[in-house]
Design a protein around this motif. Sequence first.
Motif, PDB file in Angstrom:
ATOM      1  N   CYS A   1       0.838  -1.202   0.000  1.00 41.49           N
ATOM      2  CA  CYS A   1       0.000   0.000   0.000  1.00 41.49           C
ATOM      3  C   CYS A   1       0.872   1.251   0.000  1.00 41.49           C
ATOM      4  CB  CYS A   1      -0.905  -0.004   1.230  1.00 41.49           C
ATOM      5  SG  CYS A   1      -1.758   1.546   1.504  1.00 41.49           S
ATOM      6  N   VAL A   2       0.591   2.173  -0.932  1.00 40.11           N
ATOM      7  CA  VAL A   2       1.407   3.384  -1.023  1.00 40.11           C
ATOM      8  C   VAL A   2       0.741   4.573  -0.327  1.00 40.11           C
ATOM      9  CG1 VAL A   2       2.577   2.642  -3.123  1.00 40.11           C
ATOM     10  CG2 VAL A   2       0.462   3.976  -3.300  1.00 40.11           C
ATOM     11  N   GLU A   3      -0.343   4.312   0.390  1.00 40.54           N
ATOM     12  CA  GLU A   3      -1.034   5.362   1.141  1.00 40.54           C
ATOM     13  C   GLU A   3      -1.455   6.524   0.267  1.00 40.54           C
ATOM     14  OE1 GLU A   3       1.330   6.332   4.528  1.00 40.54           O
ATOM     15  OE2 GLU A   3       1.473   4.247   5.182  1.00 40.54           O
ATOM     16  N   CYS A   4      -1.973   6.203  -0.905  1.00 40.32           N
ATOM     17  CA  CYS A   4      -2.403   7.269  -1.816  1.00 40.32           C
ATOM     18  C   CYS A   4      -3.758   7.823  -1.392  1.00 40.32           C
ATOM     19  CB  CYS A   4      -2.479   6.740  -3.244  1.00 40.32           C
ATOM     20  SG  CYS A   4      -3.661   5.389  -3.446  1.00 40.32           S
ATOM     21  N   GLY A   5      -4.545   7.030  -0.646  1.00 40.53           N
ATOM     22  CA  GLY A   5      -5.847   7.504  -0.186  1.00 40.53           C
ATOM     23  C   GLY A   5      -6.972   7.281  -1.177  1.00 40.53           C
ATOM     24  N   CYS A   6      -6.684   6.663  -2.325  1.00 40.22           N
ATOM     25  CA  CYS A   6      -7.736   6.472  -3.334  1.00 40.22           C
ATOM     26  C   CYS A   6      -8.884   5.624  -2.793  1.00 40.22           C
ATOM     27  CB  CYS A   6      -7.154   5.806  -4.577  1.00 40.22           C
ATOM     28  SG  CYS A   6      -6.084   6.900  -5.515  1.00 40.22           S
ATOM     29  N   CYS A   7      -8.561   4.558  -2.043  1.00 38.78           N
ATOM     30  CA  CYS A   7      -9.600   3.666  -1.533  1.00 38.78           C
ATOM     31  C   CYS A   7     -10.518   4.408  -0.560  1.00 38.78           C
ATOM     32  CB  CYS A   7      -8.974   2.456  -0.851  1.00 38.78           C
ATOM     33  SG  CYS A   7      -7.829   2.879   0.473  1.00 38.78           S
TER      34      CYS A   7
ATOM     35  N   CYS B   1      -8.147   0.700  -6.160  1.00 37.03           N
ATOM     36  CA  CYS B   1      -6.775   0.653  -5.628  1.00 37.03           C
ATOM     37  C   CYS B   1      -5.766   0.497  -6.767  1.00 37.03           C
ATOM     38  CB  CYS B   1      -6.605  -0.500  -4.643  1.00 37.03           C
ATOM     39  SG  CYS B   1      -4.889  -0.670  -4.096  1.00 37.03           S
ATOM     40  N   PRO B   2      -4.910   1.518  -6.960  1.00 34.92           N
ATOM     41  CA  PRO B   2      -3.976   1.461  -8.091  1.00 34.92           C
ATOM     42  C   PRO B   2      -2.883   0.412  -7.898  1.00 34.92           C
ATOM     43  CG  PRO B   2      -3.611   3.442  -6.786  1.00 34.92           C
ATOM     44  CD  PRO B   2      -4.801   2.769  -6.197  1.00 34.92           C
ATOM     45  N   LYS B   3      -2.729  -0.080  -6.693  1.00 33.62           N
ATOM     46  CA  LYS B   3      -1.706  -1.110  -6.451  1.00 33.62           C
ATOM     47  C   LYS B   3      -2.332  -2.503  -6.411  1.00 33.62           C
ATOM     48  CE  LYS B   3       1.928   0.106  -6.073  1.00 33.62           C
ATOM     49  NZ  LYS B   3       2.861   0.499  -7.163  1.00 33.62           N
TER      50      LYS B   3
ATOM     51  N   THR C   1      -7.675   1.146   3.708  1.00 32.36           N
ATOM     52  CA  THR C   1      -6.227   1.140   3.865  1.00 32.36           C
ATOM     53  C   THR C   1      -5.829   0.925   5.323  1.00 32.36           C
ATOM     54  OG1 THR C   1      -4.199   2.405   3.604  1.00 32.36           O
ATOM     55  CG2 THR C   1      -6.207   3.682   3.895  1.00 32.36           C
TER      56      THR C   1
HETATM   57  S1  SF4 Z   1      -5.908   2.699  -2.762  1.00 32.79           S
HETATM   58 FE1  SF4 Z   1      -4.563   0.941  -2.404  1.00 32.79          FE
HETATM   59  S2  SF4 Z   1      -2.501   1.808  -2.392  1.00 32.79           S
HETATM   60 FE2  SF4 Z   1      -3.912   3.521  -2.152  1.00 32.79          FE
HETATM   61  S3  SF4 Z   1      -4.125   3.823   0.070  1.00 32.79           S
HETATM   62 FE3  SF4 Z   1      -5.739   2.437  -0.567  1.00 32.79          FE
HETATM   63  S4  SF4 Z   1      -4.938   0.387  -0.272  1.00 32.79           S
HETATM   64 FE4  SF4 Z   1      -3.211   1.793  -0.280  1.00 32.79          FE
END
Ligand code: SF4
Lengths: 219, 253
Positions: free
Chosen positions: B150-156, B217-219, B173
């Motif tokens: 998880c890159v902590e992008c906050g998208c989720c 989630c982009p990852k 996340t």
């Molecule tokens: S969208 Fe995926 S990568 Fe981004 S914060 Fe959420 S779990 Fe992490």
Amino acid sequence: MSVPSTATHEGLPVGKLSAYFDWLQMLTGAALILFMWCHLILVSSILLGPGVMNALAWFFEVTYMAQVGGPLIFLAFLLHFVLAARKIPFATGQQRLMLANAKRMRHTDTWLWVIQATTAMGILIMGGIHMWVVLTNLPITAEKSAARIQTGFWFVFYLFLLPMVELHVGIGFYRILVKWGFLDRPGRWVIKKKENLLTGIFIAIGLLSLLRYYFLPLK
Amino acid sequence: MARMLKFNIFRYNPQDPNSVPHMQAYTIDETESMTLFIVLNRLREEQDPSLQFDFSCRAGICGACGMVINGRPGLACHTKTKDLPEEITLMPLPIFKLMGDLSVDTGTWFRAMYKKIESWCHTKKVFDPAAQEERMDNAVAEAIYELDRCVECGCCVAACGTALMREDFLGATTLNRVARFMLDPRDERTEKEYFDIIGTDEGIFGCMGLLACQDVCPKYLPLQDVLGKLRKKMAFAAVNNILPSFLRKDIKL
Ligand code: SF4
Ligand code: HEM
Ligand code: SF4
Ligand code: FES
């Protein structure tokens, strides 16, 4: 111990209530799904003939499944409503957020939830009325049901209630599977297709049964 | 034929009392392998030096460039223009504090959530700098790593209807982060202690299974699986003491 987010003199203990409620919401939901499938068998047995339906209804009657099971289902219905309604936003600000999010994202599963929450409110009122009318007028017979539906009012009533219930049940079934981790990620798409098909079939059978009642000759 | 792309970009500078939130249109010619990261940098260099947005790694690793792209949260550096229509709308991620235009502060949110779940290894062992590091089973290390991606992008979080409605909701996340520590043999927290953190309506029982988190989630983190297992694990943790032994379950993550 979690760090309290408000200043209390000590951290509030975390009870198990949320967990119990989630169990009960799921279990009452699952029980109602099972009931709706049985319900569909009884109601659509009219397609095989009023005799078959009367036989089934008689069976439910003599085994006391209607007299005991009916009120129990009503109880499960009320319990499920109280528990699940905790998730439905009542503040307009929250409702708008949820809708705007579903629209903005064009996201099916978020839309499915919106449908579930709106049909829920319809079912609460119409399902409540329906259960009351049927359970205060036992025994169930094909003739009584047909007479009710042929008034016209009840026919239209059921035309609204049927798709609402089937949608809510279909989506609810899918939701239990994903929420409780019964599906892996590929499995989710497979089930969704099947579930849509099943919901379609159930609505079709329901409609056919309604028409059959409507045109059933009354003695 | 190269396309001319039309961008509608959200503009607002909270620092400037005269600024009002509005959408601003830009056009730019599409080039090969163009990402939104390239677009935004070119726009800032060639057309509008005041445009604010975040990035640092431009390779989907730092998580800084999350934004709402045609309605869906995603990473700007990870999104190719050729996968998008000619007209593209960019908005900042909701929920997080707006710094200006497309730039949001995800750090404060993550810090607060991580504090709530005590996002560190809880151990009573005293660290011995001279000792060799303890070995970890490879399969365990890989399972932890899968969630640690998880890159902590906050998208989720930005995609989650529950998080939008209720700001105390932990979000996918954060729940994923808890699962990561559950997997880690070095963390000595008990099931009860984990339950106190996430066995609530703000935690796993608040999640309504909308799975928007999974879908954006982009990852490609296995959020659906993690959330499902967490719910089962916490639900059983609450009832195992009252269930007859054949119904009891200890869910492994
Ligand atoms: S969208 Fe995926 S990568 Fe981004 S914060 Fe959420 S779990 Fe992490
Ligand atoms: C009384 C009116 C009802 C209301 C207000 C209601 C409300 C809801 C809501 C809001 C949800 C979503 C919960 C969530 O997202 O966590 C839900 C789930 C569900 N509902 Fe209902 N519902 C009603 C009646 C019914 C009926 C009659 C049935 C079945 C015949 C049913 C079956 C289900 C199922 C199976 C689920 C999924 C359970 C879960 O997610 O845990 N509901 N309901
Ligand atoms: S499954 Fe839905 S409610 Fe749960 S965290 Fe993901 S987006 Fe939010
Ligand atoms: S710039 Fe680092 S993830 Fe996009």
